[in-house]
Design a protein around this motif. Structure first.
Motif, short mmCIF file in Angstrom:
data_model
loop_
_atom_site.label_atom_id
_atom_site.label_comp_id
_atom_site.label_asym_id
_atom_site.label_seq_id
_atom_site.Cartn_x
_atom_site.Cartn_y
_atom_site.Cartn_z
N GLU A 329 32.14 53.55 5.39
CA GLU A 329 31.38 52.32 5.60
C GLU A 329 30.98 51.68 4.27
OE1 GLU A 329 27.21 51.05 7.79
OE2 GLU A 329 28.60 52.41 8.80
N VAL A 330 30.54 52.50 3.33
CA VAL A 330 30.15 51.99 2.01
C VAL A 330 31.33 51.31 1.32
CG1 VAL A 330 29.51 52.72 -0.32
CG2 VAL A 330 28.24 53.59 1.65
N LEU A 331 32.49 51.96 1.35
CA LEU A 331 33.66 51.42 0.65
C LEU A 331 34.20 50.16 1.33
CD1 LEU A 331 35.62 54.69 -0.21
CD2 LEU A 331 34.01 53.42 -1.64
N VAL A 332 34.27 50.18 2.65
CA VAL A 332 34.80 49.01 3.37
C VAL A 332 33.87 47.81 3.17
CG1 VAL A 332 35.25 48.07 5.67
CG2 VAL A 332 36.12 50.34 5.04
N ASP A 333 32.57 48.03 3.28
CA ASP A 333 31.62 46.92 3.07
C ASP A 333 31.73 46.36 1.65
OD1 ASP A 333 30.78 47.23 5.65
OD2 ASP A 333 28.83 48.09 5.17
N ALA A 334 31.84 47.26 0.66
CA ALA A 334 31.96 46.82 -0.73
C ALA A 334 33.24 46.03 -0.95
CB ALA A 334 31.91 48.02 -1.67
N LYS A 335 34.34 46.48 -0.38
CA LYS A 335 35.62 45.78 -0.53
C LYS A 335 35.55 44.38 0.07
CE LYS A 335 40.16 45.70 -1.30
NZ LYS A 335 40.76 45.80 -2.65
N ARG A 336 34.92 44.25 1.21
CA ARG A 336 34.82 42.95 1.86
C ARG A 336 33.93 41.99 1.09
NH1 ARG A 336 34.26 45.62 7.90
NH2 ARG A 336 36.50 45.92 8.24
N GLY A 338 33.91 41.96 -2.14
CA GLY A 338 34.55 41.73 -3.42
C GLY A 338 34.01 42.58 -4.55
N LEU A 339 33.32 43.67 -4.22
CA LEU A 339 32.75 44.55 -5.23
C LEU A 339 33.78 45.59 -5.68
CD1 LEU A 339 29.25 45.19 -3.57
CD2 LEU A 339 29.85 43.46 -5.28
N ASP A 340 33.52 46.21 -6.80
CA ASP A 340 34.36 47.29 -7.32
C ASP A 340 34.00 48.57 -6.58
OD1 ASP A 340 35.62 49.28 -8.72
OD2 ASP A 340 34.80 48.76 -10.68
N ILE A 341 34.90 49.06 -5.72
CA ILE A 341 34.57 50.19 -4.85
C ILE A 341 34.41 51.50 -5.62
CG2 ILE A 341 35.69 49.14 -2.85
CD1 ILE A 341 38.02 51.11 -3.29
N GLY A 342 34.86 51.55 -6.86
CA GLY A 342 34.72 52.77 -7.64
C GLY A 342 33.54 52.76 -8.58
N SER A 343 32.72 51.73 -8.51
CA SER A 343 31.60 51.62 -9.45
C SER A 343 30.48 52.58 -9.06
CB SER A 343 31.05 50.19 -9.46
OG SER A 343 30.43 49.89 -8.22
N ALA A 344 29.68 52.93 -10.05
CA ALA A 344 28.56 53.85 -9.82
C ALA A 344 27.58 53.27 -8.81
CB ALA A 344 27.86 54.16 -11.13
N ALA A 345 27.35 51.96 -8.86
CA ALA A 345 26.37 51.34 -7.96
C ALA A 345 26.80 51.47 -6.50
CB ALA A 345 26.19 49.87 -8.32
N VAL A 346 28.09 51.28 -6.22
CA VAL A 346 28.60 51.40 -4.85
C VAL A 346 28.53 52.85 -4.38
CG1 VAL A 346 30.68 51.24 -3.42
CG2 VAL A 346 30.05 49.34 -4.93
N LEU A 347 28.98 53.77 -5.22
CA LEU A 347 29.04 55.18 -4.82
C LEU A 347 27.67 55.80 -4.68
CD1 LEU A 347 32.05 56.37 -7.00
CD2 LEU A 347 32.04 55.73 -4.58
N GLU A 348 26.69 55.29 -5.40
CA GLU A 348 25.34 55.85 -5.29
C GLU A 348 24.76 55.62 -3.90
OE1 GLU A 348 22.25 58.10 -6.15
OE2 GLU A 348 24.00 57.84 -7.47
N ARG A 349 25.17 54.53 -3.25
CA ARG A 349 24.70 54.30 -1.87
C ARG A 349 25.17 55.42 -0.96
NH1 ARG A 349 26.89 50.03 2.52
NH2 ARG A 349 25.40 50.54 4.17
N TYR A 350 26.42 55.84 -1.13
CA TYR A 350 26.94 56.97 -0.35
C TYR A 350 26.12 58.23 -0.63
CZ TYR A 350 29.92 61.11 0.28
OH TYR A 350 30.40 62.36 0.58
#
Length: 420
Positions: A329-336, A338-350
């Motif tokens: 869910e975190v990765l799909v939402d970030a991709k939609r 336009g965010l960088d799915i490998g960034s620390a900010a995105v992964l920290e949510r997971y």
């Protein structure tokens, strides 16, 4: 004649994807299916041969699929193929050795849905491999070995043993409890050995199990009898997860079938009539492990690579698939967005979503195993009175039932049965 340099050849062999997953087991494969179904490009790499993983001798285990995990498998189109192989859990009965006090979960107390299902690992793999082959944005590389990987600010490059390369925005480690990728990332893990071995087999029995799962606590550890689908050859069947002291397990595994079946009957009792071992026997050392972090830039851990727990509550695969639901869910939402799915900010949510919940469940299962894997009279009295009290307090028991079903807490969309 034009000359192609080595660098150009490597570029031609390079596959570019959103996510690379190393480890094509039930957790890594399900994550790959969920992401690919939502439109992300995925490379799934596994060193094991899928054909060998479907052989009877490869793995004799079953898993308990919690109610919320069942929703996830439906949402990712994995459940349809599993229906003929899934036995509903309608009743859970927990007893402490010879004590007359017990804990009893009946699915009818909460509604019409089963508490969960028991499914053979082999059936799950068969469904998973069939699903992976039908997803256009997924490339399943197996058997294939990872030779090395390099993390850079803009992405990760994986080099496989055949020389081919995969460029990804994110690398996910789903390579099991002894994760080489976790170690390579420099992530420490708190861990210890329980001094116990899980003996796993299938038991054929005279009487039907009626969808009842039994867990009986013995001094060496829990002895679980889990309902399976009937079989044309063996008739009524249940899966056995027998926790034994590590020093005694080899002698038990070496017993002739008749003596081994006698030991099963001696531990379980006469409830299912005559019993006999049906098929092979497997053993697995039991230990605790929990990674100090689940994420680094361009890198995430899921399933056993992040945490390994005692099977006393039957939740190992379920919490691994809860990781899958949250990370997907975190990765799909970030991709939609336009965010960088490998960034620390995105992964920290997971990490915020999963690490604390997992830590609580790991602590609970560790405590339960230590509390019940002994024969001290004062402790036995306390735990028996505790089980009896929970059994009589309806609201508290129903909370524990919902927790076992995986329906408590902040659930990702997949665990609610919704598409990503």
């Amino acid at each position: 004649m034009p000359h192609t340099t080595g660098a150009e050849q490597r570029r031609n062999m390079t596959e570019r994807v959103d996510v690379a997953i190393v480890g094509g087991g039930m957790v890594g494969g399900t994550l790959a299916a969920a992401l690919a179904e939502a439109g992300l490009s995925v490379a799934l790499v596994d060193r094991a041969d899928p054909a060998e993983q479907l052989e009877q001798a490869y793995d004799g285990r079953t898993v308990a699929i919690a109610h919320a995990t069942h929703r996830l498998l439906q949402a990712t189109d994995l459940w349809t193929r599993l229906v003929p192989h899934a036995e509903p859990i309608l009743d859970i009965r927990v007893t402490d050795g010879p004590s007359l006090l017990f804990l009893h979960y009946d699915y009818r107390e909460l509604g019409e849905d089963p508490l969960g299902y028991i499914v053979e690992n082999r059936a799950i793999r068969r469904s998973l491999f069939a699903r992976l082959g039908g997803l256009e944005t997924l490339r399943f590389r197996a058997p294939a070995a990872l030779a090395r990987h390099i993390a850079m600010p803009a992405g990760v490059t994986l080099t496989l043993a055949d020389g081919s390369e995969i460029d990804a925005a994110l690398l996910v480690a789903a390579d099991g409890s002894d994760s080489a990728l976790r170690r390579a990332a420099g992530i420490a893990s708190a861990q210890w050995d329980y001094g116990q071995t899980a003996i796993v087999c299938t038991m054929a029995h005279e009487k039907p199990h009626r969808g009842i799962a039994h867990e009986r606590f013995l001094p060496a550890g829990p002895f679980a009898v889990l309902p399976m689908t009937d079989d044309p050859v063996h008739g009524h069947r249940s899966s056995i997860v027998w926790t034994e002291k590590k020093a005694l397990a080899p002698a038990m595994l070496a017993l002739p079938d008749a003596d081994f079946s006698f030991e099963l009957h001696r531990r379980f009792g006469p409830w299912l009539g005559e019993v006999r071992v049906a098929g092979g026997r497997w053993s697995y050392p039991l230990r605790f492990a929990h990674a100090e972090t689940y994420v680094k830039p361009r890198f995430a851990l899921v399933g056993d690579a992040a945490h390994t727990m005692h099977p006393i509550a039957g939740q190992g695969l379920n919490i691994g698939l809860r990781d899958v639901a949250a990370l997907a869910e975190v990765l799909v939402d970030a991709k939609r967005l336009g965010l960088d799915i490998g960034s620390a900010a995105v992964l920290e949510r997971y990490q915020r979503w999963r690490r604390f919940d997992n830590q609580v469940l790991l602590g609970v299962t560790d405590t339960l195993n230590r509390l019940f894997s002994n024969d001290l009279a004062p402790l036995r009295l306390v735990r028996d009175l505790g089980m009896a009290a929970v059994n009589r307090l309806g609201p508290l028991k129903h909370f524990f039932m919902r927790h076992a079903m995986g329906t408590v807490g902040d659930l990702p969309r997949l665990l609610r049965g919704e598409a990503l």
